[in-house]
Scaffold this motif. Structure first.
Motif, PDB file in Angstrom:
ATOM      1  N   VAL A 178     -37.010   3.689 -53.097  1.00 43.54           N
ATOM      2  CA  VAL A 178     -36.125   3.423 -51.851  1.00 43.54           C
ATOM      3  C   VAL A 178     -34.453   3.303 -52.688  1.00 43.54           C
ATOM      4  O   VAL A 178     -33.796   2.833 -51.966  1.00 43.54           O
ATOM      5  CB  VAL A 178     -36.472   2.423 -51.253  1.00 43.54           C
ATOM      6  N   ALA A 179     -34.643   3.635 -54.009  1.00 37.06           N
ATOM      7  CA  ALA A 179     -33.257   3.666 -54.636  1.00 37.06           C
ATOM      8  C   ALA A 179     -32.750   2.252 -54.699  1.00 37.06           C
ATOM      9  O   ALA A 179     -31.582   1.912 -54.584  1.00 37.06           O
ATOM     10  CB  ALA A 179     -32.024   4.519 -53.895  1.00 37.06           C
ATOM     11  N   VAL A 180     -33.451   1.398 -54.735  1.00 38.73           N
ATOM     12  CA  VAL A 180     -33.425  -0.135 -54.858  1.00 38.73           C
ATOM     13  C   VAL A 180     -34.053  -0.475 -56.360  1.00 38.73           C
ATOM     14  O   VAL A 180     -34.750  -1.340 -55.913  1.00 38.73           O
ATOM     15  CB  VAL A 180     -33.624  -1.128 -53.880  1.00 38.73           C
ATOM     16  N   CYS A 181     -33.838  -0.207 -57.493  1.00 34.40           N
ATOM     17  CA  CYS A 181     -34.635  -0.160 -58.539  1.00 34.40           C
ATOM     18  C   CYS A 181     -34.278  -1.464 -59.253  1.00 34.40           C
ATOM     19  O   CYS A 181     -33.003  -1.674 -59.578  1.00 34.40           O
ATOM     20  CB  CYS A 181     -34.273   0.999 -59.343  1.00 34.40           C
ATOM     21  N   SER A 182     -35.327  -2.169 -59.497  1.00 33.90           N
ATOM     22  CA  SER A 182     -34.939  -3.561 -59.825  1.00 33.90           C
ATOM     23  C   SER A 182     -36.286  -3.899 -60.954  1.00 33.90           C
ATOM     24  O   SER A 182     -37.189  -4.380 -59.957  1.00 33.90           O
ATOM     25  CB  SER A 182     -34.498  -4.464 -59.052  1.00 33.90           C
ATOM     26  N   THR A 183     -36.019  -3.568 -62.035  1.00 38.30           N
ATOM     27  CA  THR A 183     -37.255  -4.414 -62.930  1.00 38.30           C
ATOM     28  C   THR A 183     -36.848  -5.136 -63.999  1.00 38.30           C
ATOM     29  O   THR A 183     -37.624  -5.391 -64.995  1.00 38.30           O
ATOM     30  CB  THR A 183     -38.255  -3.105 -63.387  1.00 38.30           C
ATOM     31  N   THR A 184     -35.700  -5.782 -63.711  1.00 39.95           N
ATOM     32  CA  THR A 184     -35.074  -6.602 -64.950  1.00 39.95           C
ATOM     33  C   THR A 184     -35.672  -7.527 -65.286  1.00 39.95           C
ATOM     34  O   THR A 184     -35.876  -7.820 -66.350  1.00 39.95           O
ATOM     35  CB  THR A 184     -33.360  -6.787 -64.417  1.00 39.95           C
ATOM     36  N   GLY A 244     -37.899  -2.759 -55.005  1.00 36.16           N
ATOM     37  CA  GLY A 244     -37.533  -1.948 -53.859  1.00 36.16           C
ATOM     38  C   GLY A 244     -39.021  -1.108 -53.485  1.00 36.16           C
ATOM     39  O   GLY A 244     -39.148  -1.303 -52.240  1.00 36.16           O
ATOM     40  N   CYS A 245     -39.706  -0.674 -54.428  1.00 33.67           N
ATOM     41  CA  CYS A 245     -40.918   0.032 -54.234  1.00 33.67           C
ATOM     42  C   CYS A 245     -42.214  -0.460 -54.479  1.00 33.67           C
ATOM     43  O   CYS A 245     -43.268   0.008 -53.791  1.00 33.67           O
ATOM     44  CB  CYS A 245     -40.795   1.429 -54.673  1.00 33.67           C
ATOM     45  N   GLY A 246     -42.300  -1.545 -55.355  1.00 26.11           N
ATOM     46  CA  GLY A 246     -43.426  -2.530 -55.646  1.00 26.11           C
ATOM     47  C   GLY A 246     -44.331  -1.440 -56.816  1.00 26.11           C
ATOM     48  O   GLY A 246     -45.288  -2.119 -57.003  1.00 26.11           O
ATOM     49  N   ARG A 247     -43.997  -0.744 -57.269  1.00 25.66           N
ATOM     50  CA  ARG A 247     -44.574  -0.076 -58.386  1.00 25.66           C
ATOM     51  C   ARG A 247     -44.361  -0.647 -59.592  1.00 25.66           C
ATOM     52  O   ARG A 247     -43.201  -1.426 -59.888  1.00 25.66           O
ATOM     53  CB  ARG A 247     -44.290   1.587 -58.565  1.00 25.66           C
ATOM     54  N   ARG A 266     -51.893   0.116 -52.449  1.00 23.83           N
ATOM     55  CA  ARG A 266     -51.698  -0.986 -52.676  1.00 23.83           C
ATOM     56  C   ARG A 266     -50.273  -1.276 -52.347  1.00 23.83           C
ATOM     57  O   ARG A 266     -50.364  -2.569 -52.007  1.00 23.83           O
ATOM     58  CB  ARG A 266     -51.761  -1.058 -54.532  1.00 23.83           C
ATOM     59  N   ILE A 267     -49.174  -0.892 -52.829  1.00 30.66           N
ATOM     60  CA  ILE A 267     -48.022  -1.325 -52.354  1.00 30.66           C
ATOM     61  C   ILE A 267     -47.717  -1.217 -51.020  1.00 30.66           C
ATOM     62  O   ILE A 267     -46.956  -2.384 -50.581  1.00 30.66           O
ATOM     63  CB  ILE A 267     -46.758  -0.361 -53.008  1.00 30.66           C
ATOM     64  N   THR A 268     -48.260  -0.410 -50.103  1.00 30.96           N
ATOM     65  CA  THR A 268     -48.061  -0.776 -48.551  1.00 30.96           C
ATOM     66  C   THR A 268     -48.846  -2.023 -48.239  1.00 30.96           C
ATOM     67  O   THR A 268     -48.398  -2.649 -47.328  1.00 30.96           O
ATOM     68  CB  THR A 268     -48.576   0.452 -47.766  1.00 30.96           C
ATOM     69  N   ALA A 269     -49.848  -2.453 -48.808  1.00 30.93           N
ATOM     70  CA  ALA A 269     -50.671  -3.651 -48.585  1.00 30.93           C
ATOM     71  C   ALA A 269     -49.723  -4.809 -48.866  1.00 30.93           C
ATOM     72  O   ALA A 269     -49.882  -5.796 -48.221  1.00 30.93           O
ATOM     73  CB  ALA A 269     -52.059  -3.594 -49.301  1.00 30.93           C
ATOM     74  N   GLU A 270     -49.141  -4.708 -49.755  1.00 32.31           N
ATOM     75  CA  GLU A 270     -48.490  -5.740 -50.190  1.00 32.31           C
ATOM     76  C   GLU A 270     -46.794  -5.744 -49.690  1.00 32.31           C
ATOM     77  O   GLU A 270     -45.950  -6.699 -49.887  1.00 32.31           O
ATOM     78  CB  GLU A 270     -47.946  -5.443 -51.892  1.00 32.31           C
ATOM     79  N   GLY A 271     -46.729  -4.976 -48.573  1.00 33.40           N
ATOM     80  CA  GLY A 271     -45.270  -4.907 -47.915  1.00 33.40           C
ATOM     81  C   GLY A 271     -44.229  -4.210 -48.416  1.00 33.40           C
ATOM     82  O   GLY A 271     -42.949  -4.359 -48.010  1.00 33.40           O
ATOM     83  N   TYR A 272     -44.838  -3.178 -49.328  1.00 33.14           N
ATOM     84  CA  TYR A 272     -43.745  -2.104 -49.803  1.00 33.14           C
ATOM     85  C   TYR A 272     -44.099  -0.926 -49.223  1.00 33.14           C
ATOM     86  O   TYR A 272     -44.897  -0.729 -48.701  1.00 33.14           O
ATOM     87  CB  TYR A 272     -43.870  -2.015 -51.343  1.00 33.14           C
ATOM     88  N   PRO A 273     -42.984  -0.167 -49.558  1.00 35.72           N
ATOM     89  CA  PRO A 273     -41.632  -0.176 -49.930  1.00 35.72           C
ATOM     90  C   PRO A 273     -40.524  -0.838 -49.090  1.00 35.72           C
ATOM     91  O   PRO A 273     -40.906  -0.860 -47.979  1.00 35.72           O
ATOM     92  CB  PRO A 273     -41.129   1.402 -50.282  1.00 35.72           C
ATOM     93  N   LYS A 274     -39.707  -1.395 -49.591  1.00 33.86           N
ATOM     94  CA  LYS A 274     -38.583  -2.395 -48.805  1.00 33.86           C
ATOM     95  C   LYS A 274     -37.630  -1.301 -48.500  1.00 33.86           C
ATOM     96  O   LYS A 274     -36.760  -1.367 -49.178  1.00 33.86           O
ATOM     97  CB  LYS A 274     -38.258  -3.494 -49.506  1.00 33.86           C
ATOM     98  N   ARG A 275     -37.664  -0.912 -47.538  1.00 31.72           N
ATOM     99  CA  ARG A 275     -36.801   0.127 -46.800  1.00 31.72           C
ATOM    100  C   ARG A 275     -35.866  -0.684 -45.937  1.00 31.72           C
ATOM    101  O   ARG A 275     -36.094  -1.609 -45.111  1.00 31.72           O
ATOM    102  CB  ARG A 275     -37.244   1.246 -46.016  1.00 31.72           C
ATOM    103  N   ARG A 276     -34.603  -0.432 -45.860  1.00 29.20           N
ATOM    104  CA  ARG A 276     -33.595  -1.002 -44.992  1.00 29.20           C
ATOM    105  C   ARG A 276     -33.824  -0.342 -43.825  1.00 29.20           C
ATOM    106  O   ARG A 276     -34.012   1.136 -43.544  1.00 29.20           O
ATOM    107  CB  ARG A 276     -32.171  -0.878 -45.432  1.00 29.20           C
ATOM    108  N   GLY A 277     -33.466  -1.129 -42.413  1.00 31.02           N
ATOM    109  CA  GLY A 277     -33.755  -0.148 -41.177  1.00 31.02           C
ATOM    110  C   GLY A 277     -33.347  -1.120 -39.939  1.00 31.02           C
ATOM    111  O   GLY A 277     -33.076  -1.928 -39.774  1.00 31.02           O
TER     112      GLY A 277
END
Length: 63
Positions: free
Chosen positions: A14-20, A27-30, A52-63
């Motif tokens: 979702v172009a909210v990349c954050s694995t810092t 953003g995506c839960g991967r 797995r990621i959809t069960a965890e509530g990802y991807p976090k899309r704005r909307g």
């Protein structure tokens, strides 16, 4: 239910990349590994990640 396959985007990104600060993108839960190898994964492997990621509530899309 329909017998039609579920239509998903090519990638959960979702172009909210954050694995810092951890190994999971906020953003995506991967995991970092899943992001890096996504283009090489089989459809079955991608489906497992999507489930797995959809069960965890990802991807976090704005909307």
């Amino acid at each position: 239910m329909s017998d039609l396959p579920r239509v998903r985007p090519d990638t959960p990104c979702v172009a909210v990349c954050s694995t810092t600060f951890d190994d999971v993108c906020r953003g995506c839960g991967r995991t970092v590994n899943e992001v890096a190898h996504w283009v090489f994964m089989t459809d079955e492997e991608k489906t497992i990640v999507w489930e797995r990621i959809t069960a965890e509530g990802y991807p976090k899309r704005r909307g």
